[in-house]
Design an enzyme around this catalytic site. Structure first.
Site, PDB file in Angstrom:
ATOM      1  CE1 TYR A   1      -3.227  -2.687   0.358  1.00  0.00           C
ATOM      2  CE2 TYR A   1      -3.676  -2.364   2.489  1.00  0.00           C
ATOM      3  CZ  TYR A   1      -3.894  -2.945   1.284  1.00  0.00           C
ATOM      4  OH  TYR A   1      -4.845  -3.878   1.316  1.00  0.00           O
TER       5      TYR A   1
ATOM      6  CB  SER B   1     -13.937  -5.102  -2.108  1.00  0.00           C
ATOM      7  OG  SER B   1     -14.177  -4.241  -3.027  1.00  0.00           O
TER       8      SER B   1
ATOM      9  CG  LEU C   1     -18.724   0.374   0.576  1.00  0.00           C
ATOM     10  CD1 LEU C   1     -18.346   1.814   0.788  1.00  0.00           C
ATOM     11  CD2 LEU C   1     -20.308  -0.111   0.806  1.00  0.00           C
TER      12      LEU C   1
ATOM     13  N   GLY D   1     -16.686   1.145  -4.239  1.00  0.00           N
ATOM     14  CA  GLY D   1     -17.323   2.233  -4.491  1.00  0.00           C
ATOM     15  C   GLY D   1     -18.522   2.097  -5.521  1.00  0.00           C
TER      16      GLY D   1
ATOM     17  CB  THR E   1     -21.228   4.577  -2.927  1.00  0.00           C
ATOM     18  OG1 THR E   1     -20.561   4.981  -4.218  1.00  0.00           O
ATOM     19  CG2 THR E   1     -20.011   3.633  -2.251  1.00  0.00           C
ATOM     20  N   GLY E   2     -23.654   4.016  -5.169  1.00  0.00           N
ATOM     21  CA  GLY E   2     -24.211   4.637  -5.908  1.00  0.00           C
ATOM     22  C   GLY E   2     -23.877   5.664  -6.813  1.00  0.00           C
ATOM     23  CE  LYS E   3     -17.260   6.479  -5.209  1.00  0.00           C
ATOM     24  NZ  LYS E   3     -16.309   6.943  -4.449  1.00  0.00           N
TER      25      LYS E   3
END
Length: 355
Positions: free
Chosen positions: A53, A243, A245, A248, A251-253
């Protein structure tokens, strides 16, 4: 914030684990510190990181995340309050980990990795040290919905010539435990076969028993349930899902093809795992389902993962404190039978589009 036992160990980890892969790339050191402050003020005691990372991996940024965690623990003087997990890379041709040469899961490389991680983190031990991905040639994530080919079977002398035998790798982790550098051992992106082989070698007395596995798990990737859920339940290996989400996408974005400025998909173009055929339709359906229950999709998706009986600690991630607040609040959601039936009805039709 509930605590749950990690495998058969004496560690009690919170049901939320704070992921760290954005610190040092998308997030500054100060932002990383603020996230840790907030999470620990809400009762979290578990942080997950990796020598790799931040993500996306690059030679010039590799190791920054561990340094940020180390500087936070030094400032707070709270190492004894933190259950700290990191990872060693599996086989990779990327040469920046080991000083201009490829890396494998052999003694020299594992010792090089742990010593560098401990130095960056400013500690003399890790509570959990994980193999980030297998050395053998298998599909990424280890649980695809189909396999075109399987790596050839080992011959009578052991592993194929291009693989380090699992027993050899596990023996190195045994040395790390005896040296006091790590307390417990875990896997990541591993298959049912891999988990059972590591367990079998440990049963022979070759090295430490697997305490945990860190695999992707979310609404659009429930492949863990097919075989690994039974393996881990019966063998007392804790699932630490990453993970939740779907990078991401839950999230709907990103609904209807949106790519907001500053989002990971817009910045890095690394979302191919969640851009497979039919994925957009499935993601939208789950996001709309969340809204039908009066919840933000991110809250719903995290609550789903945390509610699963085979999950020990849900590894959440965020780039803003408001996102982190929502992820932390997911433990307060009462997951109902109605929600589960609605989720399962979608899954029955769409399956796992994003393994």
């Amino acid at each position: 914030m509930q605590k749950r036992r990690l495998g058969r160990t004496d560690l009690l980890v919170t049901q939320i684990c704070l992921g760290s892969m954005t610190w040092g790339q998308q997030n500054t050191e100060a932002e990383g510190h603020a996230q840790m402050d907030l999470a620990f003020s809400r009762g979290v005691n578990f942080i997950d990181t990796a020598e790799l990372y931040p993500i996306p991996p690059k030679a010039e940024t590799q190791g920054r995340t561990e340094k940020i965690i180390g500087s936070w623990m030094k400032a707070k003087g709270n190492r004894d309050k933190v259950i700290l997990a990191s990872k060693v890379v599996g086989r990779t041709a990327n040469s920046w980990f080991r000083g201009d040469r490829p890396s494998q899961l052999v003694r020299a490389d594992i010792f090089d990795a742990i010593d560098k991680s401990l130095a960056k983190l400013g500690t003399d031990y890790l509570d959990l040290y994980q193999v980030h991905w297998p050395e053998r040639d298998i599909p990424w994530g280890a649980n695809p919905t189909r396999v075109g080919a399987v790596a050839r079977r080992a011959d009578a002398d052991g592993a194929p010539a291009n693989e380090t035998p699992i027993a050899e790798t596990l023996g190195v982790f045994d040395e790390l435990v005896k040296a006091g550098k790590i307390r417990h051992f875990g896997l990541s992106n591993e298959s049912s076969w891999g988990v059972m082989r590591f367990l079998a070698e440990a049963d022979k007395g070759i090295g430490p028993r697997v305490a945990s596995i860190q695999n992707a798990y979310n609404l659009v990737n429930r492949t863990f349930e097919v075989n690994l859920a039974e393996v881990c339940e019966r063998e007392q290996v804790s699932l630490l899902p990453y993970s939740p989400l779907a990078q991401g996408y839950l999230t709907g974005k990103y609904d209807h093809g949106a790519r907001p400025q500053g989002s990971r998909s817009q910045l890095f173009n690394r979302g191919q795992r969640y851009e497979t055929p039919n994925a957009a339709e499935a993601l939208l359906e789950y996001n709309e389902l969340a809204r039908s229950f009066g919840m933000e999709p991110a809250l719903f998706a995290n609550a789903y993962v945390s509610s699963r009986p085979f999950v020990t600690s849900n590894i959440i991630g965020a780039t803003t404190l408001s996102q982190l607040e929502m992820a932390l609040s997911s433990v307060d959601v009462v997951w109902t039978e109605e929600m589960q039936k609605a989720v399962d009805a979608i899954h029955q039709r769409v399956g796992n589009p994003c393994p």
